[in-house]
Design an enzyme around this catalytic site. Structure first.
Site, PDB file in Angstrom:
ATOM      1  N   LYS A 194       0.840  -1.214   0.000  1.00  0.00           N
ATOM      2  CA  LYS A 194       0.000   0.000   0.000  1.00  0.00           C
ATOM      3  C   LYS A 194       0.867   1.253   0.000  1.00  0.00           C
ATOM      4  O   LYS A 194       0.439   2.303  -0.494  1.00  0.00           O
ATOM      5  CB  LYS A 194      -1.016  -0.009   1.148  1.00  0.00           C
ATOM      6  CG  LYS A 194      -0.496   0.279   2.561  1.00  0.00           C
ATOM      7  CD  LYS A 194      -0.343   1.740   2.922  1.00  0.00           C
ATOM      8  CE  LYS A 194       0.545   1.887   4.148  1.00  0.00           C
ATOM      9  NZ  LYS A 194       0.854   3.261   4.497  1.00  0.00           N
ATOM     10  N   THR A 251      -4.216   5.795   3.542  1.00  0.00           N
ATOM     11  CA  THR A 251      -2.964   6.327   2.993  1.00  0.00           C
ATOM     12  C   THR A 251      -3.209   7.183   1.753  1.00  0.00           C
ATOM     13  O   THR A 251      -2.620   8.258   1.601  1.00  0.00           O
ATOM     14  CB  THR A 251      -2.008   5.165   2.647  1.00  0.00           C
ATOM     15  OG1 THR A 251      -1.738   4.440   3.847  1.00  0.00           O
ATOM     16  CG2 THR A 251      -0.703   5.650   2.060  1.00  0.00           C
TER      17      THR A 251
HETATM   18  O1  G3P Z   1       2.723   7.992   6.420  1.00  0.00           O
HETATM   19  P1  G3P Z   1       2.766   6.685   5.673  1.00  0.00           P
HETATM   20  O2  G3P Z   1       2.558   6.863   4.209  1.00  0.00           O
HETATM   21  O3  G3P Z   1       3.965   5.880   6.022  1.00  0.00           O
HETATM   22  O4  G3P Z   1       1.495   5.847   6.165  1.00  0.00           O
HETATM   23  C1  G3P Z   1       1.320   5.654   7.521  1.00  0.00           C
HETATM   24  C2  G3P Z   1       0.531   4.400   7.829  1.00  0.00           C
HETATM   25  O5  G3P Z   1       1.125   3.267   7.254  1.00  0.00           O
HETATM   26  C3  G3P Z   1      -0.924   4.494   7.469  1.00  0.00           C
HETATM   27  O6  G3P Z   1      -1.589   3.357   7.921  1.00  0.00           O
END
Ligand code: G3P
Ligand code: NAD
Length: 336
Positions: A194, A251
């Protein structure tokens, strides 16, 4: 009265600190390990983490240390919250400090470069402990929102369901609702891929491509994640749960996401160097897009969006050219 559960959290960045708060709010005694003495002093004396969560008051049953042995002592859970690419080196130092009964919990959402290993595989490899002592926490959990005690659900995964239930109890609060799952492979892949799709959606947002493009990238991103998962023995249903769809939605829609923001800056025309310079925290997808693609190729899985992200981020392909190529791939059935 029974002894409180003790949790050591290795890594005092955004998510290590916020998840430490969750554990403390759930009644655990929490010790954060940090590299820098200045940050440890700030946590212990001001009850804040000014570098990563400024303005957030930390619970009283949470403290910090620079001594990994002190953090690990008598810990029921050793929670790992460092960048995925440094885990192997870090854990080589920490593993000998862990007691035989300590459950190791990975918060990390990445795939190791070179080995293409998931984080739980790196833990097994370095610490030499069985899968039943390794758990994963994942799902739509933007650290800033959790630290503000805004409501969220999560997945705690372990091949041993009893261990997952123990961890679930240790981090269950009125604002944090963890579900158990025994599909560790699917949960880890959901979290790692993701971030790559978050970069793709960010690039599209930065280019001003609209919400249809966003919906299309999320859905086709989930399709390629599920294909990879199926090839690696994950349960395809995991990807329609919190570790898959749930995390993609959070995200890909939030300005708090470092991966999404990183992609947006690239899509707006910043160079890779400029984008890295304005990114203060770990955006795992930037490195993991290459290891996810490596993993996919090892298993003969087609991941066109991931490949496009690698082309843009690491090969310098202009986003407009990459978009044209992605849209002109041969026509296919939705499911194959
Ligand atoms: O800030 P990111 O893109 O690393 O996303 C944070 C978390 O994984 C969201 O669940
Ligand atoms: N921030 C979030 O919202 C969030 C939510 C869920 C999962 N995650 C995942 O959690 C993991 C950690 O992310 P984060 O947000 O806490 O990152 P961060 O950048 O906020 O913090 C990383 C921490 O690791 C430390 N660190 C960096 N290099 C190190 C090294 N070589 N050795 C030891 N420590 C080192 C930093 O000092 C910092 O304390 C990532 O895999 C991320 O994908 C983050």
């Amino acid at each position: 009265m029974s002894k409180p559960v003790k949790a050591a959290v290795f890594g005092t960045g955004s998510w290590g600190t916020a998840f430490g708060m969750v554990l403390a709010d759930a009644g655990c005694e929490v010790v954060l390990w940090a590299r820098r003495a200045g940050l440890v002093d700030a946590v212990n004396s001001t009850r804040t983490n000014p570098d990563y969560l400024p303005g957030v008051e930390l619970p009283r049953n949470l403290r910090a240390t620079t001594d990994p042995a002190e953090a690990a002592r008598d810990a029921d859970f050793a929670v790992l919250a460092v960048p995925s690419q440094t885990l192997r080196g870090n854990l080589a130092e920490w593993a000998p400090l862990l007691a035989p009964g300590t459950v190791v919990v990975s918060l990390m959402k990445g795939i190791e470069l070179g080995s293409a290993m998931r984080m739980s595989e790196v833990v097994q490899d370095v610490a030499g402990i069985g899968a039943e002592r390794i758990a994963v926490v994942t799902g739509p959990n933007l650290a800033r929102e959790i630290a503000a005690r805004m409501p969220a659900a999560a997945v705690v995964a372990c091949t041993d369901e009893a261990v997952a239930r123990r961890l679930q109890a240790a981090c269950h609060t009125p604002y944090f609702r963890p579900y158990t799952n025994t599909d560790v492979v699917g949960c880890e892949l959901g979290g790692a891929v993701k971030n790559v799709i978050g970069l793709a959606v960010g690039i599209a947002d930065g280019m001003g491509l609209g919400d249809n493009a966003k919906g299309s990238l999320i859905t086709r991103g989930l399709a390629e994640t599920t294909r990879l998962g199926a090839a690696l023995g994950a349960d395809p249903l995991t990807f329609s749960g919190l570790a898959g769809l749930g995390d993609l939605v959070a995200t890909c829609s939030s300005p708090l996401s470092r991966n999404h923001t990183f992609g947006t800056n690239l899509g707006k025309g910043m160079t890779l160097e400029e984008t890295i310079a304005v990114t203060r925290q770990t955006a795992e997808g930037v490195k993991s897009c290459e290891s996810v693609l490596d993993l996919a190729r090892r298993h003969g899985v087609d991941m066109p969006i991931t490949e496009t992200v690698v082309d843009i981020v690491h090969e310098g392909k202009p986003p407009v050219v990459a978009l044209k190529e992605l849209m002109s791939r041969s026509a296919k059935p939705e499911r194959r």
